[in-house]
Design a protein around this motif. Structure first.
Motif, PDB file in Angstrom:
ATOM      1  N   ILE A 567       0.759  -1.304  -0.092  1.00 18.34           N
ATOM      2  CA  ILE A 567       0.078   0.006   0.043  1.00 18.34           C
ATOM      3  C   ILE A 567       0.959   1.266  -0.211  1.00 18.34           C
ATOM      4  CG2 ILE A 567      -1.609   1.266   1.483  1.00 18.34           C
ATOM      5  CD1 ILE A 567      -2.760  -1.242   2.271  1.00 18.34           C
ATOM      6  N   GLU A 568       2.027   1.140   0.904  1.00 20.15           N
ATOM      7  CA  GLU A 568       2.806   2.294   1.007  1.00 20.15           C
ATOM      8  C   GLU A 568       3.638   2.840  -0.375  1.00 20.15           C
ATOM      9  OE1 GLU A 568       4.826   2.054   4.852  1.00 20.15           O
ATOM     10  OE2 GLU A 568       2.877   3.236   5.773  1.00 20.15           O
ATOM     11  N   GLU A 569       3.716   1.692  -1.123  1.00 19.19           N
ATOM     12  CA  GLU A 569       4.564   1.785  -2.117  1.00 19.19           C
ATOM     13  C   GLU A 569       3.637   2.365  -3.464  1.00 19.19           C
ATOM     14  OE1 GLU A 569       5.521  -1.976  -3.750  1.00 19.19           O
ATOM     15  OE2 GLU A 569       7.080  -2.547  -2.169  1.00 19.19           O
ATOM     16  N   GLN A 570       2.425   2.728  -3.201  1.00 23.58           N
ATOM     17  CA  GLN A 570       1.515   3.403  -3.987  1.00 23.58           C
ATOM     18  C   GLN A 570       1.112   4.689  -3.516  1.00 23.58           C
ATOM     19  OE1 GLN A 570      -1.551   0.979  -5.857  1.00 23.58           O
ATOM     20  NE2 GLN A 570      -0.847  -1.085  -4.804  1.00 23.58           N
ATOM     21  N   PHE A 583      -5.536   0.393   8.059  1.00 26.48           N
ATOM     22  CA  PHE A 583      -6.082   1.442   8.162  1.00 26.48           C
ATOM     23  C   PHE A 583      -5.234   2.538   7.272  1.00 26.48           C
ATOM     24  CE2 PHE A 583      -8.236  -0.169  11.558  1.00 26.48           C
ATOM     25  CZ  PHE A 583      -9.373   0.078  11.718  1.00 26.48           C
ATOM     26  N   VAL A 584      -5.643   3.046   6.233  1.00 29.43           N
ATOM     27  CA  VAL A 584      -5.050   3.873   5.105  1.00 29.43           C
ATOM     28  C   VAL A 584      -5.513   5.008   4.913  1.00 29.43           C
ATOM     29  CG1 VAL A 584      -4.340   3.667   2.612  1.00 29.43           C
ATOM     30  CG2 VAL A 584      -4.804   1.744   3.804  1.00 29.43           C
ATOM     31  N   SER A 585      -4.449   6.188   5.297  1.00 26.22           N
ATOM     32  CA  SER A 585      -4.736   7.622   5.147  1.00 26.22           C
ATOM     33  C   SER A 585      -4.430   7.900   3.581  1.00 26.22           C
ATOM     34  CB  SER A 585      -3.824   8.241   6.106  1.00 26.22           C
ATOM     35  OG  SER A 585      -3.862   9.657   5.675  1.00 26.22           O
ATOM     36  N   LEU A 586      -5.371   8.668   3.038  1.00 22.98           N
ATOM     37  CA  LEU A 586      -5.214   9.219   1.741  1.00 22.98           C
ATOM     38  C   LEU A 586      -4.614  10.533   1.613  1.00 22.98           C
ATOM     39  CD1 LEU A 586      -8.612   8.122   0.221  1.00 22.98           C
ATOM     40  CD2 LEU A 586      -6.583   6.723   0.486  1.00 22.98           C
ATOM     41  N   LYS A 587      -4.176  11.038   2.806  1.00 25.16           N
ATOM     42  CA  LYS A 587      -3.409  12.152   3.076  1.00 25.16           C
ATOM     43  C   LYS A 587      -4.117  13.569   2.834  1.00 25.16           C
ATOM     44  CE  LYS A 587       1.151   9.967   2.371  1.00 25.16           C
ATOM     45  NZ  LYS A 587       2.447   9.910   1.645  1.00 25.16           N
ATOM     46  N   ILE A 606      -3.783  -5.662  -4.932  1.00 23.40           N
ATOM     47  CA  ILE A 606      -3.265  -6.288  -3.622  1.00 23.40           C
ATOM     48  C   ILE A 606      -3.540  -7.931  -3.845  1.00 23.40           C
ATOM     49  CG2 ILE A 606      -3.240  -6.745  -1.184  1.00 23.40           C
ATOM     50  CD1 ILE A 606      -3.357  -3.561  -1.053  1.00 23.40           C
ATOM     51  N   ASN A 607      -4.906  -8.189  -4.009  1.00 24.08           N
ATOM     52  CA  ASN A 607      -5.216  -9.501  -4.373  1.00 24.08           C
ATOM     53  C   ASN A 607      -4.453 -10.018  -5.402  1.00 24.08           C
ATOM     54  OD1 ASN A 607      -7.255  -9.618  -1.925  1.00 24.08           O
ATOM     55  ND2 ASN A 607      -8.944  -8.738  -3.212  1.00 24.08           N
ATOM     56  N   ALA A 608      -4.400  -9.316  -6.405  1.00 23.11           N
ATOM     57  CA  ALA A 608      -3.700  -9.947  -7.512  1.00 23.11           C
ATOM     58  C   ALA A 608      -2.216 -10.149  -7.210  1.00 23.11           C
ATOM     59  CB  ALA A 608      -3.895  -8.949  -8.811  1.00 23.11           C
ATOM     60  N   TRP A 609      -1.699  -9.152  -6.343  1.00 27.68           N
ATOM     61  CA  TRP A 609      -0.174  -9.296  -5.938  1.00 27.68           C
ATOM     62  C   TRP A 609      -0.060 -10.655  -5.100  1.00 27.68           C
ATOM     63  CZ3 TRP A 609       2.412  -9.657  -1.494  1.00 27.68           C
ATOM     64  CH2 TRP A 609       3.884  -9.597  -1.574  1.00 27.68           C
TER      65      TRP A 609
END
Length: 817
Positions: A567-570, A583-587, A606-609
């Motif tokens: 997630i953070e790579e994106q 929990f993901v902040s969109l900033k 992520i599921n595909a990864w």
């Protein structure tokens, strides 16, 4: 009721090996198992199974089933010598079965249950290890035939009074869904336990059996009240009611440990055998060995289901488990009397002066319980759980029993005997993954959840008790048989396992149940599926092995960490993770539509990864499924109180669902039972104002001022449970214990029974003289306590994130100099 079937191989009996149910039953009937008992009779065993069928109740009598236990074949000769010396005659059979240490097993068959129990104890005393001697005969009979609720049977039938008896019975599994008759039972009595009345509410008949006589012609016309002369006559009338209306299920509130305990005690006092079971059999009471205030009741042919226990088994939770409180929360109605002594005084007064009102009160309790069961589909839930696992309808908890029922017959057919409980060798496994949080007040936070993470790990990595045993046998150098590496030395066979298939079948059935709107079935499957990890990590389960549980939780840690990295790579920021949620902040603030699009794109990626990663590194098909759960438009991750470190399992957020705003609180004071309604109301309003960028200073000042003026006195009550006897609190005496002791001092002064000596719930307030019980408060309320200990901590949990501070807001205005 669901009517949903799992796939043909697993279905009503998940994962039954083909060809195992081989009885051919001519002229067979089908029904549902209500109760099962086993006993010794005339030198042999007898299993009695009561079954509900479309044609009425049936009693299946199975004679001569041999109790069995297993020992290492190398010990058979010595064991036989020991048993012969002690006068036991047994039959031995060397089996093509092994234990988990790969020792060949011998089966020891005995004639009676009592001899089987003595044999197990005797061999153990001689240092000979005995396996599966703790499995009850009736349970083994049903589980080995894959009978889970539904049963097909045939035999010699004899018509009895009110039921049909079958002898020379053959049985097998069946997919049968019963229609059960239910009665809700409630008693009213004096504080000394003398019965006043019994309420009975069912579709067939609703009435109150009341000690006394009608005072006028109008009362005589009340056909729903059955007047009896005394307590013994009340018990006899209740017995006659059960014989006449013949219910399958008896429900109530604390119905086992209060109502039935007292009914049986009063019957014993009157030397009256209560023949309330089918076939006019008497109930059997068994006292709990662990809790002196708890017990178990068996009524042949009838199931007793307590509302509190069944709700807890179905994972419901309430601030208070009183009938009044649960009814208010679920139904929006209840009774106004909460104090036990006010209630008792009113009941005594009604019995003396207005028995018709007492009868209405009694019957209303019955109806409330019925409506709670209907509202929550509790009977449907219990039926589906029994159909899936074979546990009894009235079984409380039962996760270990459910797993054993499902797993043991398959294990036997694979050539293994189950291990024993080895709690003394229990080694703890790591818990779920919880990452350090990043405290702050955020715009647009997404929550991404792995769907049933632990079950999906079991499926993906083939985690299984027998799979572990077989995997450890493999030579890792042979690629065609290479095991799947687990953690802490665990290694799992790729083909020889049962649990992954069990999970897969249940998973598919739950998805179907969701699509069909079958909530009770879906909930039953969810609880069973999620319990599999718990039992494998529990010292109370015979299949416990720390390598099993650790291979699930530690794999979960790995999955959560790698998901965070992805997630953070994106370009997004992960601010918290807990077990299966990220929990993901969109900033920055996003519209609901934009946030939803980002969430959907993240889970697909992520599921595909994970699918690629698991195939490339493990040659495994992924069952991991990340889902986009929630978009919080505003989100607070607080700090630990008094520190700068971020909290865990505590947060609040604002979501919008179908255009409606909703405040969500997790682990904060609003959802904790040990904080006052004053604090909870303050938190909910304050957080809502902050989330909407509204000014909060005037609200905080006004709320504090009104608290100090006594405007919120009805919101100052603490409610806390006494988990031990009062006498056990010696060195550390917390406020609720001091309040309880004061309450019982007052009870003693007034000549009332002591209420809190053995535990219970206490309601109290903090006064200028310390904690005092609500029912006996004498001192002035200490408002400074509530401002400092209830309001200030809540304000300090959020105000600093917007540059405000509680003390500054409420400080006197000194003006400018």
């Amino acid at each position: 009721m669901s009517g949903i079937k799992l796939n043909a191989k697993s279905a009503k009996h998940p994962h039954v090996p083909p060809g195992q149910n081989t009885h051919s039953l001519s002229q067979q009937a089908e029904g549902f198992v209500l109760t099962r008992q086993s006993r010794d009779r005339q030198g042999q065993t007898q299993i009695v199974i009561w079954v509900k069928t479309d044609q009425g109740p049936c009693q299946l009598v199975i004679d001569g089933e041999s109790p069995v236990c297993f020992i290492p074949a190398s010990e058979q000769e010595r064991a036989d010598t020991v048993l012969t010396q002690h006068g036991f005659s047994v039959n031995w059979r060397t089996l093509d079965m092994k234990d988990f240490q790969h020792q060949t097993m011998s089966a020891c068959y005995s004639a009676t249950i009592s001899s089987s129990l003595r044999i197990g104890a005797l061999l153990l005393a001689e240092g000979i290890k005995v396996f599966e001697d703790d499995i009850r005969l009736a349970d083994r009979y049903l589980m080995e035939r894959f009978i889970r609720g539904g049963i097909a049977f045939a035999g010699n039938a004899v018509i009895r009074d009110g039921y049909t008896e079958f002898r020379q019975v053959k049985t097998k599994s069946a997919d049968y869904l019963p229609s059960l008759s239910v009665v809700s039972l409630d008693i009213e009595c004096s504080e000394k336990g003398v019965l006043y009345s019994v309420g009975l509410h069912s579709e067939a008949d609703s009435r109150v059996i009341m000690v006394g006589e009608p005072l006028n012609a109008e009362q005589e016309q009340l056909t729903w009240i059955e007047w009896v002369r005394d307590e013994k006559a009340l018990l006899v009338a209740m017995q006659e009611w059960f014989i006449r209306y013949d219910p399958d299920v008896i429900i109530g509130w604390n119905v086992v440990d209060f109502d039935w305990r007292l009914l049986l005690r009063r019957a014993e006092w009157h030397k009256l055998p209560l023949r309330l079971g089918r076939g006019r059999q008497t109930p059997h009471w068994r006292q709990s060995s662990q809790n002196p205030n708890a017990g178990f009741i068996t009524i042949p042919g009838r199931v007793v289901m307590d509302g509190i226990d069944t709700l807890k088994t179905a994972t419901y939770n309430f601030r208070s488990w009183s009938l009044e409180s649960v009814a208010q929360e679920l139904l929006g109605e209840g009774k106004a009397i909460h104090n036990v002594y006010d209630r008792m005084a009113e009941i005594n007064q009604m019995f003396r002066e207005d028995k018709v009102s007492l009868a209405r009160y009694n019957l209303q309790d019955c109806k409330l319980v019925t409506r709670i069961f209907e509202k929550t589909h509790l009977l449907d839930f219990a039926l589906e759980r029994s159909r899936l696992t074979g546990v009894e309808l009235d079984r409380v908890g039962g996760s270990v029993a459910a797993f054993t029922n499902l797993y043991l017959p398959q294990l036997h057919r694979a050539g293994y005997v189950a291990p024993n409980l080895e709690s003394e060798n229990w080694i703890a496994s790591p818990g779920g993954y919880v990452m350090d949080s990043k405290p702050g007040l955020y715009d647009s936070v997404l929550v991404l959840d792995f769907k049933s993470l632990y079950p999906s790990i079991i499926r993906t990595f083939c985690i299984d008790p027998m799979g572990l045993v077989e995997g450890l046998l493999l030579d890792e150098g042979k690629s065609e048989q290479q095991a799947i590496a687990g953690f802490r030395g665990g290694r799992f066979h790729r083909q020889k396992h049962f649990l992954p298939e069990m999970i897969e079948a249940l998973w598919a059935a739950r998805d179907q149940a969701k699509r069909d709107g079958e909530k009770a079935f879906s909930q039953a499957i969810k609880i069973i599926m999620n319990s599999f990890y718990g039992v494998l990590g529990s010292s109370g389960c015979r299949f416990f092995d720390h390598r099993l549980a650790s291979s699930i939780t530690m794999r979960g840690h790995e999955i959560m960490k790698l998901t965070r990295e992805r997630i953070e790579e994106q370009g997004y920021e992960v601010i918290y993770g807990d077990t299966d949620s990220t929990f993901v902040s969109l900033k920055k603030a996003h519209s609901g539509e934009d946030a939803d699009a980002i969430g959907a794109r993240l889970v697909v990626d992520i599921n595909a990864w994970w699918a690629r990663h698991l195939q490339e590194h493990y040659n495994l098909a992924s069952a991991l499924e990340l889902e986009y759960e929630t978009h919080y438009h505003k989100f607070l991750m607080p700090t630990i109180r008094g520190q700068e470190t971020g909290s865990k399992k505590r947060y609040a957020g604002l979501v919008i669902r179908s255009g409606v705003e909703e405040m969500v609180f997790k682990g904060l004071e609003t959802v904790r039972t040990d904080w006052t309604p004053l604090a909870q109301e303050f938190q909910q309003t304050l957080y809502r104002k902050v989330f909407h960028d509204e000014d909060v200073e005037e609200y905080v000042r006004a709320y504090v001022e009104m608290t100090g003026q006594g405007a919120f006195d009805d919101k100052l009550v603490y409610r806390k449970r006494l988990r031990r006897h009062l006498s056990e609190y010696q060195k550390n005496v917390p406020p609720h214990v001091r309040a309880a002791r004061r309450a019982d001092e007052v009870n003693q002064q007034l000549g009332r029974p002591l209420q809190y000596q053995t535990g219970g719930w206490i309601e109290y307030v903090i006064t200028t003289h310390g904690p005092e019980p609500v029912e006996a408060r004498q001192s002035q309320i200490d408002y400074d306590h509530y401002i400092d200990k209830q309001l200030k901590p809540i304000a300090d949990g959020i105000l600093p994130f917007i540059g405000r501070h509680f003390d500054d807001i409420i400080a006197p205005q000194l003006g400018l100099f």
